[in-house]
Write a protein that holds these residues in place. Sequence first.
Motif, short mmCIF file in Angstrom:
data_model
loop_
_atom_site.label_atom_id
_atom_site.label_comp_id
_atom_site.label_asym_id
_atom_site.label_seq_id
_atom_site.Cartn_x
_atom_site.Cartn_y
_atom_site.Cartn_z
N TYR A 23 -8.95 37.03 9.10
CA TYR A 23 -10.05 37.35 10.03
C TYR A 23 -11.43 37.17 9.41
O TYR A 23 -12.42 37.30 10.12
N VAL A 58 -11.15 44.54 4.88
CA VAL A 58 -11.77 45.85 5.12
C VAL A 58 -11.25 46.88 4.10
O VAL A 58 -10.30 46.61 3.37
N CYS A 83 -12.34 49.54 8.79
CA CYS A 83 -11.55 49.34 10.01
C CYS A 83 -11.61 50.64 10.81
O CYS A 83 -11.18 51.68 10.32
N MET A 85 -9.90 51.66 13.31
CA MET A 85 -8.60 52.27 13.59
C MET A 85 -8.05 53.06 12.40
O MET A 85 -7.30 54.02 12.59
N ASN A 111 -3.03 49.76 8.43
CA ASN A 111 -4.44 49.91 8.82
C ASN A 111 -4.76 51.40 8.92
O ASN A 111 -4.91 51.95 10.01
N CYS A 169 -7.11 49.47 17.91
CA CYS A 169 -8.08 48.55 17.31
C CYS A 169 -9.08 48.17 18.40
O CYS A 169 -8.68 47.58 19.42
N PRO A 170 -10.35 48.44 18.22
CA PRO A 170 -11.33 48.14 19.27
C PRO A 170 -11.39 46.65 19.61
O PRO A 170 -11.70 46.29 20.75
N GLU A 197 -1.39 44.57 18.50
CA GLU A 197 -2.46 45.57 18.65
C GLU A 197 -3.09 45.48 20.04
O GLU A 197 -3.89 46.33 20.41
N CYS A 257 -13.95 40.77 14.85
CA CYS A 257 -14.03 42.01 14.07
C CYS A 257 -15.30 41.92 13.20
O CYS A 257 -15.32 41.20 12.21
N MET A 260 -14.96 42.50 9.42
CA MET A 260 -14.41 41.39 8.62
C MET A 260 -15.51 40.33 8.38
O MET A 260 -15.55 39.70 7.33
#
Length: 305
Positions: A23, A58, A83, A85, A111, A169-170, A197, A257, A260
């Motif tokens: 990512y 991350v 991260c 999450m 994560n 995870c947003p 996810e 992300c 990242m």
Amino acid sequence: MIVREEIERLKKEKDAVILAHYYVRPEVQELADYIGDSFYLSRMAAGLKERTIVFCGVSFMGESAKALSPDKTVLMPDAHSDCAMAHMADTEKIRRVREAYEDVAVVCYINSTAELKRCSDVCVTSANAVQIVRSLPNKNIFFIPDRNLAHFVAEQIPEKHFIFNDGYCPVHQQMKTEEIRQAKALHPRAEVLAHPECTKDVLEMSDYVGSTSGIIRYAGQSSAREFIICTENGVLAELQKRYPGKEFYFTGTEPVCEDMKLITPEKILHVLKTGENEVVMDGKICEESRKPLEEMLRLAAQSLI
Ligand code: 13P
Ligand code: SF4
């Protein structure tokens, strides 16, 4: 070019190796010695010969690398790359669930913070979660922090009872079926490949569901030539490198992300030069968070994942 040459020189001088998640920015992936998904990178981190690891990912990834290789120096190019999450579970709830279910296994998606890992029995990644949970003797599974991956795993193992947590995870959570339908309308022959996810409704309209590496592998094996990719857009660099004859599309709202993307070649150079942003962990937390990670590697090796 000068940044690259300087990085190469410092890597030799400091006996350093660069690991990167799919990512991160393409220009960062180009500098990496090893690129992969979370499972591949944790396996690599456990067995490298170099003294220093620069982890382009991350913070939970840096912590996991440090826990698995406590004698090595782990450097994070950006100290704020985190991260969201990884923080979406709490140790008090783990304690309550353990009290309520005698035989429960606390399964912790990698994560997650080291604090959450140390309260867990085994870690998993999206590449091995189904196989590892299936191999556990426990009937009751408390899966933290990701609710979407938990539901995806639970559906494939109906014989077990799952207790769910409310993390997500947003980046993957925001992927919407409506946007995938729009992408399909534009590219009717494209297959939809999604990361677990994503939400259940997205997974249900996908032709394939799997980890980042799984998605990359599938795109190569499929006879389709076009794909709608429902995961973070950094994966495009590897897909295009491996399969130049195929086409890859994202949804209108491209999944990015931001954490990242904080990592840049200049920041890699900076930490190599200065030794800044070293991952420092409390000895006890380091040792206790290593156990579920090692258990993951042991079970994964047993089931030949
Ligand atoms: P994988 O690397 O397991 O595919 O997970 C995706 C992710 O969100 C990493 O942060
Ligand atoms: Fe965390 Fe999602 Fe970013 Fe992965 S993509 S690091 S799960 S916020």
